[in-house]
Design an enzyme around this catalytic site. Structure first.
Site, short mmCIF file in Angstrom:
data_model
loop_
_atom_site.label_atom_id
_atom_site.label_comp_id
_atom_site.label_asym_id
_atom_site.label_seq_id
_atom_site.Cartn_x
_atom_site.Cartn_y
_atom_site.Cartn_z
N HIS A 88 25.85 4.54 5.96
CA HIS A 88 26.36 3.85 4.77
C HIS A 88 25.61 2.54 4.58
CE1 HIS A 88 29.75 1.58 2.55
NE2 HIS A 88 28.89 2.10 1.70
N GLU A 119 26.34 0.76 8.23
CA GLU A 119 27.40 1.42 8.98
C GLU A 119 26.91 2.81 9.41
OE1 GLU A 119 31.53 -0.40 7.18
OE2 GLU A 119 30.67 1.32 6.15
N ASN A 168 34.78 -0.96 3.62
CA ASN A 168 35.64 -0.57 2.50
C ASN A 168 37.09 -0.34 2.91
OD1 ASN A 168 33.76 -0.79 0.48
ND2 ASN A 168 33.10 1.33 0.60
N SER A 191 30.34 6.23 0.64
CA SER A 191 31.04 4.99 0.97
C SER A 191 32.53 5.21 1.15
CB SER A 191 30.83 3.96 -0.15
OG SER A 191 31.36 4.44 -1.38
#
Length: 303
Positions: A154, A166, A204, A133
């Protein structure tokens, strides 16, 4: 009939998942329920047994919510579980895999060691991916001989529920590899978004600095935690305020991600540390999982 198990992707039939924690077991579940053969690998048999129990419970909950007879629901659970095998030997687990997904802890040396072992044992043409991540794909793949078959997938926790995936490509990821990963994501029912190998990818990269900006606002005494949380919930329609969300994610996780980015990009002010967050983590106040973080969760209501 709500139970669908056919996976519409010709060149991926067998998936090996390395790491049987929350993420690994969730990835195993969605892959198997989409018709793929899965080998779930971990170093400890106890971890694998725990993962299989968790998957079984999750599948049963899902089945209960679907249309169909009791037999159809039971068959769905049984069939999906039958597609998942377990192994404590990584080399053996990846031998027949068309796709390998590493879902181990966020430790760069551990991941590099795993991929050295995986590349040596996997068949020629297998696609290798990481569920990281926050770590750089380039850094993880440093020791790989063939980086064209390496990419990032991800997933988000809990994997069976969260729709987003992702799909990340490095400068070396081939177009064929990337296209196959997109197809895999679609085949297991995820909405895929594409991203280059950049810090935190999409979610993130936006989320973690946002959380830190909220903390810094509080550190400057611009506003209280409760007012900042209320403002973002009511003014931006966020389901949780930034302090509530940081506690949910885990303050140690937030710190780990930002520390990594800060070390790699020391001149980027968006990646600056927070003294308050550092202090809370040092005290073991990590959020909901320890019953205390920015807020207290020792009682029913926050304090």
């Amino acid at each position: 009939m709500m139970f669908t198990t056919k996976c519409a992707i010709q060149n991926i039939r067998n998936v090996a998942i390395v790491g049987s924690g929350l993420m690994g077991s969730g990835i195993a579940q969605v892959s198997a329920s989409s018709g793929l053969n899965v080998v779930l690998s971990d170093v400890k048999q106890d971890s694998l047994d725990k993962a299989m129990k968790s998957i079984s419970k999750s599948l049963t909950r899902i089945a209960k919510k679907q249309n169909g007879s009791d037999k159809e629901k039971a068959d769905y659970v049984t069939l999906t579980l039958s597609r998942i095998k377990t192994s404590t030997n990584v080399s053996t687990a990846v031998t027949d895999a068309d796709l390998v997904i590493e879902a181990a802890i966020e430790n760069i040396e551990l991941k590099r060691g795993l991929f050295a072992q995986i590349e040596q044992s996997a068949k020629k043409g297998a696609i290798l991916t990481t569920n990281t991540s926050s770590l750089s794909l380039e850094d993880i793949a440093k020791g790989l001989d063939d980086k064209t078959r390496f990419g990032g997938l991800h997933f988000f926790n809990p994997v069976p529920v969260m729709k987003l995936l992702e799909v990340i490509r490095s400068d070396h990821t081939s177009d064929e590899t990337f296209a196959t990963l997109i197809k895999y994501g679609t085949a297991i029912g995820k909405t895929t978004v594409a991203c280059k190998d950049s810090p935190g990818f999409i979610v993130n990269r936006l989320l973690i600095p946002y959380l830190f900006q909220a903390i810094k606002m509080y550190e400057r005494e611009d506003a209280s935690m409760t007012d900042i949380d209320a403002a973002m919930k009511l003014g931006a329609s966020h389901p949780m305020g930034p302090f509530e969300l940081a506690d949910y994610v885990g303050l140690d996780t937030c710190k780990f991600i930002m520390d990594g980015w800060s070390a790699k990009y020391p001149d980027n002010p968006a990646f600056a540390a927070s003294p308050l967050l550092d202090a809370l983590v040092a005290e073991g106040k990590l959020g909901r999982k320890t019953k205390e973080g920015f807020y207290s969760y020792k009682n029913t209501n926050k304090q």
